[in-house]
Design a protein around this motif. Structure first.
Motif, short mmCIF file in Angstrom:
data_model
loop_
_atom_site.label_atom_id
_atom_site.label_comp_id
_atom_site.label_asym_id
_atom_site.label_seq_id
_atom_site.Cartn_x
_atom_site.Cartn_y
_atom_site.Cartn_z
N SER A 249 0.92 -1.22 0.00
CA SER A 249 -0.09 0.12 0.15
C SER A 249 0.79 1.12 0.11
O SER A 249 0.35 2.27 -0.05
N SER A 250 2.15 1.18 0.09
CA SER A 250 2.97 2.18 0.10
C SER A 250 3.84 2.15 -1.24
O SER A 250 4.37 1.12 -1.86
N VAL A 251 4.38 3.37 -1.96
CA VAL A 251 5.11 3.58 -3.23
C VAL A 251 6.44 3.46 -2.78
O VAL A 251 7.43 3.66 -3.70
N LEU A 252 6.98 3.36 -1.68
CA LEU A 252 8.55 3.32 -1.03
C LEU A 252 9.25 2.35 -2.05
O LEU A 252 8.94 1.15 -2.07
N GLY A 253 10.29 2.87 -2.76
CA GLY A 253 11.10 2.04 -3.47
C GLY A 253 10.42 1.63 -4.97
O GLY A 253 10.91 0.64 -5.73
N ILE A 254 9.55 2.41 -5.37
CA ILE A 254 8.74 2.15 -6.84
C ILE A 254 9.85 2.45 -7.74
O ILE A 254 9.57 1.72 -8.97
N ASP A 255 10.61 3.40 -7.80
CA ASP A 255 11.51 3.82 -8.72
C ASP A 255 12.46 2.73 -8.98
O ASP A 255 12.72 2.32 -10.40
N ALA A 256 13.12 2.27 -8.14
CA ALA A 256 14.10 1.11 -8.30
C ALA A 256 13.39 0.05 -9.05
O ALA A 256 13.98 -0.72 -9.91
N ARG A 257 12.25 -0.47 -8.47
CA ARG A 257 11.50 -1.56 -8.98
C ARG A 257 10.98 -1.19 -10.38
O ARG A 257 11.01 -2.11 -11.27
N LEU A 258 10.79 -0.15 -10.75
CA LEU A 258 10.07 -0.06 -12.08
C LEU A 258 11.10 -0.10 -13.08
O LEU A 258 10.99 -0.74 -14.08
N GLU A 259 12.37 0.52 -12.74
CA GLU A 259 13.62 0.46 -13.67
C GLU A 259 13.98 -0.92 -13.85
O GLU A 259 14.31 -1.62 -14.89
N GLU A 260 14.07 -1.77 -12.74
CA GLU A 260 14.52 -3.22 -12.75
C GLU A 260 13.41 -4.07 -13.69
O GLU A 260 13.92 -4.74 -14.13
N TRP A 261 12.17 -3.55 -13.37
CA TRP A 261 11.15 -4.41 -14.08
C TRP A 261 10.96 -4.24 -15.52
O TRP A 261 11.04 -5.15 -16.48
N LEU A 262 11.38 -2.87 -16.12
CA LEU A 262 11.53 -2.57 -17.60
C LEU A 262 12.56 -3.29 -18.18
O LEU A 262 12.53 -3.39 -19.22
N ALA A 263 13.76 -3.36 -17.37
CA ALA A 263 14.94 -3.77 -18.16
C ALA A 263 14.81 -5.14 -18.38
O ALA A 263 15.54 -5.72 -19.25
#
Length: 700
Positions: A249-263
């Motif tokens: 329920s928190s967006v904490l760490g979403i940037d790193a997760r998004l970049e890893e997922w898109l890679a």
């Protein structure tokens, strides 16, 4: 307190505070001290919800009796309550003492119908200019009531029910406190005869069958949704449940997760299904968040264009989407492929996403209901009573365990034998159901206490299947009048009259028939249907021709196709055809044309094939000293004697049956415990069997 009416001849047999329900099993909450139970003195409503167990397919509003409209009149109100008490409690001490004997009403629905018939009778009397109360009516008035009902085009079954109510009122009249016309309006006649029910004398019934042009595409569509499409829907539903279970329920760490997922090139950005090929795919942001491990409620913080960080994330996603890293099947992977009428092939659905799952699961539930009601001969009420894990082994055969509702007050358990398609349909329905006990229930978690109607499920599935047929490639289902009880009649008739037909790919009607016809059903349900006969006549002729064509090719290749005089005539006909083809220098097409035009009479059977000409069955042993039913044409199959008849053709496929029968009869004969009369019968059977095997040149 009920005020005594001046028209009352005597006090009522029942006290105002007397419970309406007697001698029946109450629900636990109704047995608590002070719990509500409808009482005779309640003049407005008798509510049985929470008092008696309500069938799963009945809504709460149908489990109460409303003494409304015409029944608000004090005279009609008391008359209705007294009569309903007689019908609902025939073992009540006061009823037994009065000497009134009525058929026991099974449940509150029957009582509701009785109240409705009295209500409409009062309305008819007012509109016909009769006195306000039936104490001034005559038996002739009651006969006229039924005449007017029939003249208005009322269904025969409904008229019969009204007749039954009036006859029961006549039987209860001596014990009623209010006057009712004395005497049975139709003494010595049953309600069926009075209502001129078409089942009387003809054996026909008023229940129609489902038209063939509706039945076949409907069953095939339901099977496609259960067998082909359900795995995709259940896989998507399971995947959504997994994602929701771990979503943060928190967006904490979403940037790193998004970049890893898109890679990872294996990860595809979920998009909404495009309405047309020219439409630019739109990112499914809520589903993307779930795939990343975040709840959809965080979307405003994660991908809102209002903040620089959110805008940067959106740009990353949109850039990847522009490069083609997208999919409309993020929850399922590739879907089941179908062939469409326009010649194209592709997935049966444009893309299953979360908002489409509710509609698809509802469609699967409805498709499962179609297969169960269509192929099991279960009644609508019995299907709704199916609980989880319903498929059991009953006498070494798969069966549904459920509860019988119609015609009983004890709700006994019962088993219905079923075939594999019904087993698969129940498994899908159970996987979708959210109800803790029932298999067929509302798909929405907030409506589990509500009743779902079989009529609506049928209509909803037809509408859904037709609306999506351009994508699924299924045939259109005509929107004709269909009701659950019509399928019971259709299956009984169809399996009796046309057991060799194919319903759909993988479903042979003969396999369904072996199970469905083992379940108890009304015998007249199997009566032939003109519309079905016309529809399947051509299909049956084609099946017969394919079998004859196969025999011809086997004979041409030197295989043995049969034994006996009838077989020799068939072989001679095949030889003449082969000689004609050779003389004409023809090919397989020439042979097929000759096979179609040559009069080859073969009626394929389980124990032998009959080659008698049905229009002129000369030499048919089955017709010797037989009483031929009126209108019957051809041999009598049940009197077939393949060991004696010159028209008999014993095929190689029949020999294992006779060999097994011979060994069984020998076992009976050689058993010292076999009674003499049974041994004599076995010896006669053995003689017949050995004669048949002798015709085929088999060892004995």
């Amino acid at each position: 307190m009920i005020i005594t009416l001046p028209q009352q001849r005597r006090p009522s047999l029942f006290q105002d505070d007397e419970p309406v329900v007697a001698g029946r099993s109450l629900l636990p909450q109704a047995r608590e001290p002070g719990a509500y139970v409808p009482r005779f003195g309640d003049t407005g409503c008798w509510d049985f919800n929470g008092v008696l167990k309500r069938p799963a397919n009945i809504s709460a509003s149908d489990w109460k009796i409303m003494f409304s409209l015409e029944l608000e009149d004090p005279y009609w109100n008391l008359l209705a309550r007294e009569f309903i008490m007689f019908a609902f409690n025939p073992r009540h001490p006061q009823v037994l003492k009065s000497g009134v004997v009525l058929e026991r009403a099974g449940d509150p629905r029957t009582l509701t119908h009785i109240a409705s018939r009295l209500r409409t009778a009062a309305r008819w009397g007012r509109e016909s200019g009769l006195p306000a109360h039936p104490d001034a009516w005559t038996v002739e008035d009651l006969r006229q009531r039924i005449t007017d009902l029939a003249a208005a085009g009322t269904a025969a079954g409904t008229v019969r029910s009204h007749v039954g109510t009036l006859k029961s009122l006549a039987a209860a009249e001596p014990a009623l406190s209010l006057s009712w016309p004395a005497g049975d309006p139709w003494p010595g006649q049953s309600a069926r005869n009075v209502a001129r029910d078409i089942r009387d004398r003809t054996g026909k019934i008023s229940t129609p069958s489902v038209p063939p042009q509706t039945w076949f595409p409907l069953i095939r569509a339901a099977w496609a949704y259960i067998h082909d499409f359900a795995p995709d829907v259940l896989r998507a539903d399971h995947r959504i449940s997994e994602l929701l279970a771990v979503a943060s329920s928190s967006v904490l760490g979403i940037d790193a997760r998004l970049e890893e997922w898109l890679a990872d090139p294996q990860n595809k950005i979920p998009v909404h299904p495009a309405a047309s090929k020219d439409q630019i795919p739109q990112v499914n942001w809520n589903l993307l968040l779930l795939l990343l491990g975040f709840a959809a409620s965080t979307r405003s913080n994660a991908f809102s264009p209002g903040s620089p960080a959110s805008k940067r994330r959106r740009d990353l996603v949109l850039d990847a989407a522009a490069e083609g890293q997208i999919t409309a099947h993020a929850l399922t992977g590739e879907l089941h492929q179908v062939a469409r009428p326009d010649g194209s092939t592709g997935g049966w659905h444009p893309g299953i996403e979360r908002r489409a799952l509710t509609d698809l699961k509802t469609a699967l539930r409805d498709a499962a209901f179609v297969l169960v009601v269509g192929l099991s001969m279960m009644r609508d009420s019995e299907i709704h009573e199916i609980l989880r894990e319903p498929v059991v082994e009953h006498y070494s055969t798969s069966a549904i365990a459920s509860t019988k509702i119609k015609g009983t007050t004890q709700r006994p358990g019962k088993h219905w034998w079923i075939a594999e398609p019904v087993v698969e349909a129940l498994a899908v329905a159970e996987a979708i159901s959210l109800h803790p006990e029932r298999v067929f229930s509302p798909v929405s978690a907030s409506k589990q206490d509500g009743a779902i109607l079989g009529v609506r499920m049928l209509a909803a599935f037809v509408a859904f299947a037709n609306a999506n047929r351009a994508r699924t490639g299924l045939d259109e289902i005509p929107t004709t009048y269909i009701r659950p009880h019509m399928f019971r009649r259709t299956m009984a008739m169809l399996t009796d009259q046309f057991p060799g037909s194919e319903i759909a790919s993988g479903i042979q009607l003969k396999h369904i028939a072996a199970r469905a016809l083992a379940n108890v059903t009304t015998q007249s349900y199997a009566a032939s249907d003109t519309e079905w006969a016309k529809y399947l006549e051509g299909a049956l002729d084609n099946v017969k021709f394919r079998k004859i064509k196969d025999l011809y090719h086997r004979h041409a290749e030197g295989e043995e196709i049969g034994f006996g005089s009838g077989a020799e005539r068939v072989k001679d006909a095949f030889d003449q055809i082969a000689a004609t083809v050779k003389a004409r220098n023809g090919d397989a097409r020439t042979a097929e044309s000759l096979l179609r035009t040559t009069r080859i009479h073969i009626r394929f059977g389980m124990l032998s094939n009959c080659t008698a000409d049905h229009t002129n069955p000369v030499g048919a042993v089955c017709l010797e000293n037989a009483i031929v039913p009126e209108g019957h044409i051809g041999p009598l199959d049940e009197r077939c004697r393949p060991d004696r008849c010159a028209n008999s053709m014993i095929g190689p496929e029949h020999l294992p049956i006779y060999d097994s029968h011979q060994r069984k009869q020998l076992q009976i004969i050689n058993s010292p415990s076999t009674p003499a009369c049974r041994r004599d019968l076995a010896e006669r059977e053995l003689e017949i069997t050995r004669n048949v095997l002798h015709l085929a040149g088999q060892p004995q």
